[in-house]
Scaffold this active site. Structure first.
Site, short mmCIF file in Angstrom:
data_model
loop_
_atom_site.label_atom_id
_atom_site.label_comp_id
_atom_site.label_asym_id
_atom_site.label_seq_id
_atom_site.Cartn_x
_atom_site.Cartn_y
_atom_site.Cartn_z
CG HIS A 1 5.37 0.63 0.00
ND1 HIS A 1 6.37 -0.25 0.34
CD2 HIS A 1 5.98 1.73 -0.52
CE1 HIS A 1 7.53 0.30 0.05
NE2 HIS A 1 7.34 1.49 -0.48
CD GLU B 1 5.96 8.76 -5.05
OE1 GLU B 1 6.26 9.83 -4.50
OE2 GLU B 1 6.63 8.27 -5.97
N1 ACO Z 1 -5.30 0.97 -5.27
C1 ACO Z 1 -6.12 -0.07 -5.47
N2 ACO Z 1 -5.73 -1.34 -5.37
C2 ACO Z 1 -4.44 -1.58 -5.08
C3 ACO Z 1 -3.54 -0.54 -4.86
C4 ACO Z 1 -4.00 0.78 -4.97
N3 ACO Z 1 -3.19 1.82 -4.80
N4 ACO Z 1 -2.34 -1.06 -4.58
C5 ACO Z 1 -2.47 -2.39 -4.64
N5 ACO Z 1 -3.76 -2.70 -4.94
C6 ACO Z 1 -4.32 -4.02 -5.11
C7 ACO Z 1 -3.84 -4.57 -6.44
O1 ACO Z 1 -4.75 -4.28 -7.46
C8 ACO Z 1 -3.70 -6.03 -6.19
O2 ACO Z 1 -4.91 -6.66 -6.45
P1 ACO Z 1 -4.90 -8.06 -7.25
O3 ACO Z 1 -4.21 -9.02 -6.34
O4 ACO Z 1 -6.37 -8.33 -7.42
O5 ACO Z 1 -4.16 -7.81 -8.52
C9 ACO Z 1 -3.41 -6.11 -4.67
O6 ACO Z 1 -3.81 -4.88 -4.11
C10 ACO Z 1 -1.95 -6.30 -4.40
O7 ACO Z 1 -1.27 -5.51 -5.33
P2 ACO Z 1 0.21 -5.70 -5.65
O8 ACO Z 1 0.49 -5.10 -6.96
O9 ACO Z 1 0.64 -7.10 -5.38
O10 ACO Z 1 0.86 -4.80 -4.59
P3 ACO Z 1 2.31 -4.51 -4.60
O11 ACO Z 1 2.64 -4.49 -3.19
O12 ACO Z 1 3.09 -5.34 -5.48
O13 ACO Z 1 2.29 -3.06 -5.31
C11 ACO Z 1 2.34 -0.76 -5.61
C12 ACO Z 1 2.75 -1.96 -4.72
C13 ACO Z 1 2.87 -0.98 -7.01
C14 ACO Z 1 2.96 0.47 -5.00
C15 ACO Z 1 0.81 -0.66 -5.64
O14 ACO Z 1 0.30 -0.52 -4.33
C16 ACO Z 1 0.33 0.47 -6.52
O15 ACO Z 1 0.19 0.29 -7.73
N6 ACO Z 1 0.05 1.69 -5.91
C17 ACO Z 1 -0.37 2.82 -6.68
C18 ACO Z 1 0.84 3.51 -7.34
C19 ACO Z 1 1.73 4.22 -6.32
O16 ACO Z 1 1.26 4.88 -5.41
N7 ACO Z 1 3.05 4.07 -6.51
C20 ACO Z 1 4.07 4.66 -5.64
C21 ACO Z 1 4.61 3.65 -4.68
S1 ACO Z 1 5.71 4.35 -3.51
C22 ACO Z 1 7.19 4.48 -4.34
O17 ACO Z 1 7.50 3.73 -5.22
C23 ACO Z 1 8.11 5.56 -3.98
#
Ligand code: ACO
Length: 368
Positions: free
Chosen positions: A249, A308
């Protein structure tokens, strides 16, 4: 002058709001002065709509209650959607409800707001009926919003299921300046009207990094199969650089409090069914393994369960097909989108950030 760019607007505060606060360090959500558990204990979805709209829109004219006004809005939207809706209902569900909502007139009044709250429920139910080759069923304005949604959709609609859907809608109704709510506020800041704001918000919601995640959560759980296979499956997915749906998140650095609220609602719903309990236990075992592996994979980044993961399990237990999960999310979040849009109009100003130009200087040679 060179100004720093905040890619993804991390840490940027773009609005003052009375509506909700997301405390990512402590894992707390506050909606209009209520913590999530207090909100769930004291309010049904109609109550949360009233709470969010307070001082931003007038209350329904006496003697109509919020429940009665929302019931009447479902009827109005259904009647309107009957004319010419068949073509739109053939689209994928989130595109169908967006297309049908686009037919609503734009305005900033209570009537428009209530029709927009009613619309995702009415149109998702109609889509579900059509997908089974059935005719849409008209709303019953005397029922609560959750109970009537299940009835219109033709899903098992006993009191326990209605309470569970209602708890879901309350849980997701508002959540700070998330991507879809920000989209709603940006459009509202141009004074375009509530329908335009809601359409922008739905478009932002549908992506898999936001409200499009719960369907893929179930796909992932199906692909894993028994919990014993989770370690190998998840390790391989993370090695391939994939993201685990339902985890991570932007704001929460600890567990998303909504995950536990939904887990509790789901456990209550399924307590009497041994099969459903086994299903939930398997998902919980996979969740535990995923959290451990994510910690090892990114020790620098707190990646925990988000809303989610349990949304997927809860909506599946209620009988919603996975392709409609984002529409059900919209049924709840639409209340927050509208409240934020009104707050933006009443207290904000045009949202117009700047970009930093990194292209070629003017006067370069054109070679093609
Ligand atoms: N699984 C594996 N790795 C992850 C995940 C995940 N679920 N979430 C983040 N990371 C990693 C990313 O790959 C990233 O690595 P990098 O720096 O090498 O690129 C690092 O952690 C940070 O990721 P960010 O994208 O900066 O995290 P951010 O906080 O911006 O993203 C997000 C949040 C988009 C929700 C992300 O965690 C994600 O893609 N989760 C999976 C999709 C999901 O569950 N979405 C629903 C969110 S809740 C909602 O919107 C109601």
């Amino acid at each position: 002058m060179t100004r720093p760019v905040s890619v993804g607007l991390d840490g940027v505060v773009a609005a003052d709001t009375m509506l909700s606060d997301v405390d990512g360090q402590r894992g707390r959500l506050v909606v209009r002065g209520h913590g999530l558990s207090g909100l769930l204990a004291r309010h049904d979805f109609e109550g949360v709509v009233a709470l969010l709209f307070k001082d931003l829109l007038p209350a329904p004219a006496s003697p109509q209650t919020w429940a009665g006004a929302l019931g009447a809005a479902r009827e109005a939207v259904f009647t309107q959607g009957q004319a010419g809706g068949a073509h739109d209902l053939a689209l994928p569900p989130i595109d169908a409800i967006r297309a049908l909502i686009a037919r609503q007139s734009d305005g900033d009044d209570l009537d428009t707001a209530l029709r927009l709250v009613a619309a995702p429920a009415v149109f998702t139910a109609a889509w579900l009926r059509r997908s089974r080759g059935q005719e849409p069923v008209a709303p019953d304005a005397s029922l609560g919003h959750a109970a009537d949604t299940l009835r219109m959709a033709g899903l098992t609609g006993g009191p326990a299921e209605a309470r569970t859907l209602d708890a879901y809608l309350v849980t997701v109704a508002d959540h700070g300046l998330n991507a879809s709510t920000f989209a709603s506020r940006v459009v509202a800041s141009t004074q375009a009207g509530l329908t335009s704001s809601v359409l922008a918000a739905i478009s932002a919601l549908k992506g898999p990094l936001h409200g499009g995640a719960p369907g893929p959560v179930l796909d992932m759980l199906d692909a894993i199969g028994p919990a014993e296979r989770a370690e190998a499956w998840i390790t391989a997915a993370l090695d391939r650089g994939e993201r685990l749906m339902g985890f991570g998140h932007r704001i929460y650095r600890v567990r998303d409090p909504r995950a536990d609220a939904l887990k509790h609602a789901l456990a209550t719903l399924t307590a009497a069914s041994p099969d459903a309990r086994t299903h939930l236990e398997r998902a919980q075992a996979i969740e535990t393994i995923a959290r451990r592996l994510l910690k090892a994979h990114r020790p620098d980044r707190a990646l925990d369960t988000n809303v989610e993961f349990y949304t997927a399990l809860l909506l599946d237990a209620l009988g919603f097909p996975r392709e409609t999960f984002t529409c059900v999310f919209a049924m709840g979040r639409v209340a927050g989108w509208i409240a934020h849009a009104r707050e933006q109009v009443l207290t904000g100003r045009l949202i117009r950030p700047q970009s930093r130009y990194v292209g070629p200087e003017a006067g370069g040679t054109i070679t093609a």
